[in-house]
Scaffold this active site. Structure first.
Site, short mmCIF file in Angstrom:
data_model
loop_
_atom_site.label_atom_id
_atom_site.label_comp_id
_atom_site.label_asym_id
_atom_site.label_seq_id
_atom_site.Cartn_x
_atom_site.Cartn_y
_atom_site.Cartn_z
CE LYS A 91 -4.25 -2.06 1.65
NZ LYS A 91 -5.30 -2.13 2.71
NE ARG A 93 -7.45 -8.69 1.25
CZ ARG A 93 -7.09 -7.90 0.25
NH1 ARG A 93 -6.13 -6.98 0.44
NH2 ARG A 93 -7.66 -8.01 -0.94
N1 LIG Z 1 -9.96 -7.02 5.22
C1 LIG Z 1 -9.33 -6.29 4.27
N2 LIG Z 1 -9.71 -6.38 2.98
C2 LIG Z 1 -9.08 -5.63 2.03
N3 LIG Z 1 -9.49 -5.70 0.74
C3 LIG Z 1 -8.87 -4.93 -0.22
C4 LIG Z 1 -7.81 -4.11 0.14
C5 LIG Z 1 -7.14 -3.29 -0.91
O1 LIG Z 1 -6.00 -3.91 -1.32
P1 LIG Z 1 -5.91 -4.77 -2.68
O2 LIG Z 1 -6.87 -5.88 -2.66
O3 LIG Z 1 -4.49 -5.10 -2.86
O4 LIG Z 1 -6.29 -3.72 -3.82
P2 LIG Z 1 -7.65 -3.43 -4.59
O5 LIG Z 1 -8.67 -3.08 -3.57
O6 LIG Z 1 -7.29 -2.30 -5.52
O7 LIG Z 1 -8.02 -4.69 -5.34
N4 LIG Z 1 -7.36 -4.02 1.42
C6 LIG Z 1 -8.01 -4.77 2.39
C7 LIG Z 1 -7.61 -4.70 3.77
O8 LIG Z 1 -6.69 -3.97 4.18
N5 LIG Z 1 -8.31 -5.47 4.67
#
Ligand SMILES: Nc1nc2ncc(COP(=O)(O)OP(=O)(O)O)nc2c(=O)[nH]1
Length: 287
Positions: A226, A261
């Site tokens: 992030k 995660r």
């Molecule tokens: N529980 C939880 N779920 C999450 N889902 C998505 C993202 C965002 O990260 P990412 O999936 O890498 O990106 P995107 O939302 O652009 O797919 N962060 C979290 C988090 O910090 N906690």
């Protein structure tokens, strides 16, 4: 090692929290901030999920809608089209628990029917019908804090006391979930790094992660690749933020997180093996 071993029954697949567990991210999206488009076909997503399983993931998190600031909204049908086939295949091809990263009750229901055993909701079941769906499905739920909505959350996030406000929000959502009939043993909380937080806010939350232990439910931390990691390390490209992400998740585990995660499973698993070996030494030897 933890003194008690809570476990999450993910539709028959147990996630035992006797040590920090690694949730591998499978984003079946064209626009996720760090891996958008890399796994947005069924075959690519399944292959990635199997790769993460091979790297030592304890659970796979399947998401069909990017939650990054300004991401375009995805309709129910499109989200179902993206994630359900992937969940069906991975549920067949791995013995790992599978979580679905969604806020839509329709997707929750279809995902559990397809083999998912956990709901990961960045909106903490605030969408209409989500509480009832989660209560009926009876699977563990991750309740995450987000300030507002993805489209606006990073505009200029302000808090008087970010840790206190996130703590209060999660307390309220735990109460709401229990009132809806969701057993507290099925709840996980998550401060939502990057969801309506500046880097200062994220660092305060990470530094004071131990305060969330008071909530009495396992804690999930998601800092993988992030922006805060990028700002601290100077790494512009999310894919270059592996080392910083591993360091951040190690700190999170040291301060009480029981699930991290991550995109980079192998690196995180290795770091946690070293941490757990040392942590095991610290326990008083019982006769
Ligand atoms: N529980 C939880 N779920 C999450 N889902 C998505 C993202 C965002 O990260 P990412 O999936 O890498 O990106 P995107 O939302 O652009 O797919 N962060 C979290 C988090 O910090 N906690």
């Amino acid at each position: 090692m933890f003194d008690t071993s809570p476990q999450l029954d993910c539709a028959g697949r147990l996630l035992v929290l006797d040590r920090a567990r690694v949730m591998g991210i499978v984003n079946v999206t064209p626009d996720s901030f760090s891996d958008g488009g890399a796994h947005d076909t069924l075959e690519a997503a399944v292959a990635h999920g199997l790769q993460l399983a091979g790297e030592g993931a304890d659970i796979l998190d399947i998401g069909g809608e990017s939650t990054r600031p300004g991401a375009e909204e995805v309709g129910v049908e499109e989200e179902l089209r993206r994630v359900i086939p992937v969940i069906e295949r991975l549920a067949r091809e791995t013995a790992l628990p599978i979580s679905v990263d969604t806020s839509k009750p329709e997707v929750m229901r279809a995902a559990v029917a397809a083999g998912a055993g956990m709901i990961n909701d960045v909106c903490a079941l605030r969408r209409d019908g989500a509480l009832d769906a989660a209560a009926e499905l009876g699977v563990p739920v991750v309740l995450m804090h987000m300030l507002g909505e993805p489209g606006s959350m990073q505009a200029a996030p302000e808090y008087d006391d970010v840790v206190g406000e996130v703590h209060r929000f999660l307390t309220q959502r735990i109460f709401a979930a229990e009132m809806a009939g969701i057993a507290k043993k099925n709840l996980v909380v998550d401060p939502g790094f990057g969801f309506g937080k500046s880097s200062q806010h994220n660092l305060a939350l990470l530094a004071q992660l131990g305060r969330f232990a008071e909530l009495g439910v396992p804690l999930l931390a998601g800092l993988s690749r992030k922006r805060t990691i990028g700002e601290l390390t100077g790494r512009e490209q999310p894919r270059d933020r592996v080392h910083g992400s591993v360091a951040a998740h190690l700190v999170a585990v040291q301060r009480g997180a029981r699930i991290v995660r991550v995109h980079d499973v192998a690196a995180t698993v290795d770091a946690l093996k070293v941490w757990q070996a040392v942590d095991a030494q610290a326990l008083p030897r019982t006769a």
